[in-house]
Design a protein around this motif. Structure first.
Motif, PDB file in Angstrom:
ATOM      1  N   ARG A 121       3.708   5.009   0.083  1.00 48.50           N
ATOM      2  CA  ARG A 121       4.093   4.249   1.287  1.00 48.50           C
ATOM      3  C   ARG A 121       2.898   3.454   1.830  1.00 48.50           C
ATOM      4  NH1 ARG A 121       5.374   8.234   4.421  1.00 48.50           N
ATOM      5  NH2 ARG A 121       7.394   8.532   3.410  1.00 48.50           N
ATOM      6  N   GLU A 124       2.351   0.472  -0.323  1.00 45.54           N
ATOM      7  CA  GLU A 124       3.426  -0.515  -0.133  1.00 45.54           C
ATOM      8  C   GLU A 124       3.330  -1.208   1.224  1.00 45.54           C
ATOM      9  OE1 GLU A 124       6.793   1.189  -3.209  1.00 45.54           O
ATOM     10  OE2 GLU A 124       6.947   1.777  -1.103  1.00 45.54           O
ATOM     11  N   GLN A 125       2.696  -0.514   2.194  1.00 45.76           N
ATOM     12  CA  GLN A 125       2.542  -1.124   3.523  1.00 45.76           C
ATOM     13  C   GLN A 125       1.293  -1.992   3.633  1.00 45.76           C
ATOM     14  OE1 GLN A 125       2.888   2.220   6.211  1.00 45.76           O
ATOM     15  NE2 GLN A 125       5.130   2.144   6.206  1.00 45.76           N
TER      16      GLN A 125
END
Ligand SMILES: Nc1ccn([C@@H]2O[C@H](COP(=O)(O)OP(=O)(O)OP(=O)(O)O)[C@@H](O)[C@H]2O)c(=O)n1
Ligand SMILES: C[C@](O)(CO)[C@H](O)COP(=O)(O)O
Length: 234
Positions: A121, A124-125
């Motif tokens: 995450r 991906e952020q």
């Protein structure tokens, strides 16, 4: 776009001392490697796995992973860095749509899914490189060659680093292209090219099984059916 995990598993397990590659050592009937690979895929955010095997045991490792269709096996190298590089070289062939890459020690076979998910995450952020970390609980001292203490290091600034470490594929490729020699972890190569490495909370269950004591912990505690996120996180 997919996530590919590289699993260095080509070590000899010298410190464990069982006379076989550590990744193939079973805990409660399942090898560390199979546990690590299943753990990555079970997290639900990893689509492909590339395992670097001891060069003379590629067939054995492939047979060990025969039931895992998303796992590919390549020969590893002399050092962990070499094994990761060889796995990374195969990504274009194995996972051409991958944009995020994890590097995860087979020896950290009991890593909870939540750690894998948090690392993915964070990449991906927008973080180019991410490592899971734990605070250091011992006092840490720097010593000289004679073994005398030179300084007490402020442990509030220190973190013990685990895997999986997560990267954009471009950043990890750039770091490995620039790498001169080996590093003890992959994020270290990103640091060398001036990249920012972000941290997320690690987990005690993500310990690296290195010695017979670590294996005993795994056999007595970790391999029983415990909730994945039981225990303290940083
Ligand atoms: N040439 C190498 C050396 C290590 N590893 C992998 O890197 C991870 C971390 O290494 P470590 O725990 O040090 O494993 P070993 O090298 O097997 O341990 P030892 O130094 O005791 O032999 C392990 O999953 C190991 O299989 C690898 O893929 N290729
Ligand atoms: C990558 C690693 O697991 C991060 O803590 C660690 O550095 C591997 O160390 P080793 O030298 O292969 O035991």
């Amino acid at each position: 776009m997919s996530v590919v995990a590289l699993v260095p598993a080509a070590g000899r397990g010298v410190r464990l001392g069982l006379g076989r590659p550590k990744a193939l050592v079973p805990v409660n009937g399942q090898s560390l490697l199979l546990r690590a690979v299943r753990g990555l895929l079970a997290a639900g955010c990893v689509q492909h796995v590339v395992v670097a095997a001891p060069p003379d045991q590629v067939d054995v490792v492939a047979a060990e992973l025969a039931e895992v269709p998303d796992a590919h096996v390549v020969p590893g190298g002399a050092e962990r860095t070499d094994s990761v590089r060889l796995a990374l070289d195969s990504v274009e062939r194995v996972a051409p749509d991958a944009r995020v890459v994890l590097v995860h020690d087979a020896a950290r076979a009991f890593t909870p899914a939540s750690v894998v998910q948090d690392v993915v995450r964070a990449v991906e952020q927008g973080a180019p490189a991410v490592v899971p970390v734990l605070p250091v609980s011992d006092t840490v001292k720097k010593v000289d060659e004679a073994g005398n203490v030179v300084a007490t290091v402020d442990r509030a600034e220190l973190r013990a680093v685990q895997t999986p470490q997560g990267f954009t594929l471009d950043v990890l490729r750039e770091a490995y292209a620039a790498a001169d020699g080996v590093a003890t972890d992959d994020a270290g190569l990103v640091e060398r090219i001036g990249g920012t490495v972000h941290t997320v909370a690690g987990h005690p269950h993500a310990l690296k099984i290195t010695t017979a004591f670590d294996l005993a912990i795994a056999e007595s505690v970790l391999a029983v059916d415990i909730p994945q996120d039981a225990g303290e996180r940083a």
